[in-house]
Design a protein around this motif. Structure first.
Motif, PDB file in Angstrom:
ATOM      1  N   MET A   1       0.823  -1.188   0.000  1.00  0.00           N
ATOM      2  CA  MET A   1       0.000   0.000   0.000  1.00  0.00           C
ATOM      3  C   MET A   1       0.868   1.254   0.000  1.00  0.00           C
ATOM      4  O   MET A   1       0.532   2.237  -0.654  1.00  0.00           O
ATOM      5  CB  MET A   1      -0.898  -0.032   1.238  1.00  0.00           C
ATOM      6  N   ASN A   2       1.968   1.213   0.702  1.00  0.00           N
ATOM      7  CA  ASN A   2       2.852   2.360   0.781  1.00  0.00           C
ATOM      8  C   ASN A   2       3.474   2.666  -0.581  1.00  0.00           C
ATOM      9  O   ASN A   2       3.651   3.828  -0.944  1.00  0.00           O
ATOM     10  CB  ASN A   2       3.931   2.115   1.828  1.00  0.00           C
ATOM     11  N   ALA A   3       3.798   1.627  -1.359  1.00  0.00           N
ATOM     12  CA  ALA A   3       4.389   1.828  -2.685  1.00  0.00           C
ATOM     13  C   ALA A   3       3.381   2.489  -3.621  1.00  0.00           C
ATOM     14  O   ALA A   3       3.750   3.361  -4.422  1.00  0.00           O
ATOM     15  CB  ALA A   3       4.858   0.502  -3.261  1.00  0.00           C
ATOM     16  N   ILE A   4       2.123   2.105  -3.528  1.00  0.00           N
ATOM     17  CA  ILE A   4       1.086   2.695  -4.378  1.00  0.00           C
ATOM     18  C   ILE A   4       0.927   4.174  -4.043  1.00  0.00           C
ATOM     19  O   ILE A   4       0.814   5.032  -4.934  1.00  0.00           O
ATOM     20  CB  ILE A   4      -0.249   1.943  -4.208  1.00  0.00           C
ATOM     21  N   LEU A   5       0.935   4.504  -2.766  1.00  0.00           N
ATOM     22  CA  LEU A   5       0.801   5.894  -2.340  1.00  0.00           C
ATOM     23  C   LEU A   5       2.008   6.712  -2.801  1.00  0.00           C
ATOM     24  O   LEU A   5       1.856   7.841  -3.297  1.00  0.00           O
ATOM     25  CB  LEU A   5       0.651   5.968  -0.822  1.00  0.00           C
ATOM     26  N   ASP A   6       3.197   6.163  -2.682  1.00  0.00           N
ATOM     27  CA  ASP A   6       4.403   6.861  -3.130  1.00  0.00           C
ATOM     28  C   ASP A   6       4.350   7.114  -4.636  1.00  0.00           C
ATOM     29  O   ASP A   6       4.709   8.196  -5.114  1.00  0.00           O
ATOM     30  CB  ASP A   6       5.653   6.055  -2.795  1.00  0.00           C
ATOM     31  N   THR A   8       1.673   7.346  -6.544  1.00  0.00           N
ATOM     32  CA  THR A   8       0.631   8.321  -6.837  1.00  0.00           C
ATOM     33  C   THR A   8       1.095   9.736  -6.512  1.00  0.00           C
ATOM     34  O   THR A   8       0.909  10.660  -7.311  1.00  0.00           O
ATOM     35  CB  THR A   8      -0.647   7.993  -6.043  1.00  0.00           C
ATOM     36  N   VAL A   9       1.701   9.914  -5.363  1.00  0.00           N
ATOM     37  CA  VAL A   9       2.192  11.236  -4.972  1.00  0.00           C
ATOM     38  C   VAL A   9       3.296  11.688  -5.921  1.00  0.00           C
ATOM     39  O   VAL A   9       3.324  12.847  -6.357  1.00  0.00           O
ATOM     40  CB  VAL A   9       2.679  11.235  -3.509  1.00  0.00           C
ATOM     41  N   GLY A  10       4.182  10.802  -6.270  1.00  0.00           N
ATOM     42  CA  GLY A  10       5.255  11.137  -7.210  1.00  0.00           C
ATOM     43  C   GLY A  10       4.720  11.539  -8.571  1.00  0.00           C
ATOM     44  O   GLY A  10       5.200  12.495  -9.186  1.00  0.00           O
ATOM     45  N   THR A  11       3.706  10.829  -9.042  1.00  0.00           N
ATOM     46  CA  THR A  11       3.100  11.156 -10.328  1.00  0.00           C
ATOM     47  C   THR A  11       2.413  12.520 -10.274  1.00  0.00           C
ATOM     48  O   THR A  11       2.531  13.320 -11.200  1.00  0.00           O
ATOM     49  CB  THR A  11       2.086  10.065 -10.736  1.00  0.00           C
ATOM     50  N   LEU A  12       1.707  12.789  -9.189  1.00  0.00           N
ATOM     51  CA  LEU A  12       1.036  14.079  -9.057  1.00  0.00           C
ATOM     52  C   LEU A  12       2.036  15.231  -8.990  1.00  0.00           C
ATOM     53  O   LEU A  12       1.814  16.287  -9.573  1.00  0.00           O
ATOM     54  CB  LEU A  12       0.132  14.085  -7.829  1.00  0.00           C
TER      55      LEU A  12
END
Length: 67
Positions: A1-6, A8-12
């Motif tokens: 879950m942490n990798a998905i959040l990272d 997403t934030v990086g892409t944004l």
């Protein structure tokens, strides 16, 4: 879950940086084209389009009609 959040934030953040860099360039490119069109119209002796605030209806008045 942490990798998905990272991810997403990086892409944004990447999209935000791209928008900040590309946005003004596109705005000023459009502005330069408007100025160029007005100068060319003035060289041909035509009345250039007004630079004031026009509604979409006024700006598109003669668009697409045969001369």
């Amino acid at each position: 879950m942490n990798a998905i959040l990272d991810y997403t934030v990086g892409t944004l953040v990447l999209l935000l940086v791209a928008a900040v860099l590309i946005g003004p360039a596109l705005y000023f490119d459009r502005r330069d084209r408007v100025v160029d069109r007005r100068l060319k119209a003035a060289e041909r002796g035509e009345t250039p389009a007004p630079a004031g605030n026009l509604s979409v209806r006024e700006a598109m008045h003669g668009y697409g009609r045969a001369a």
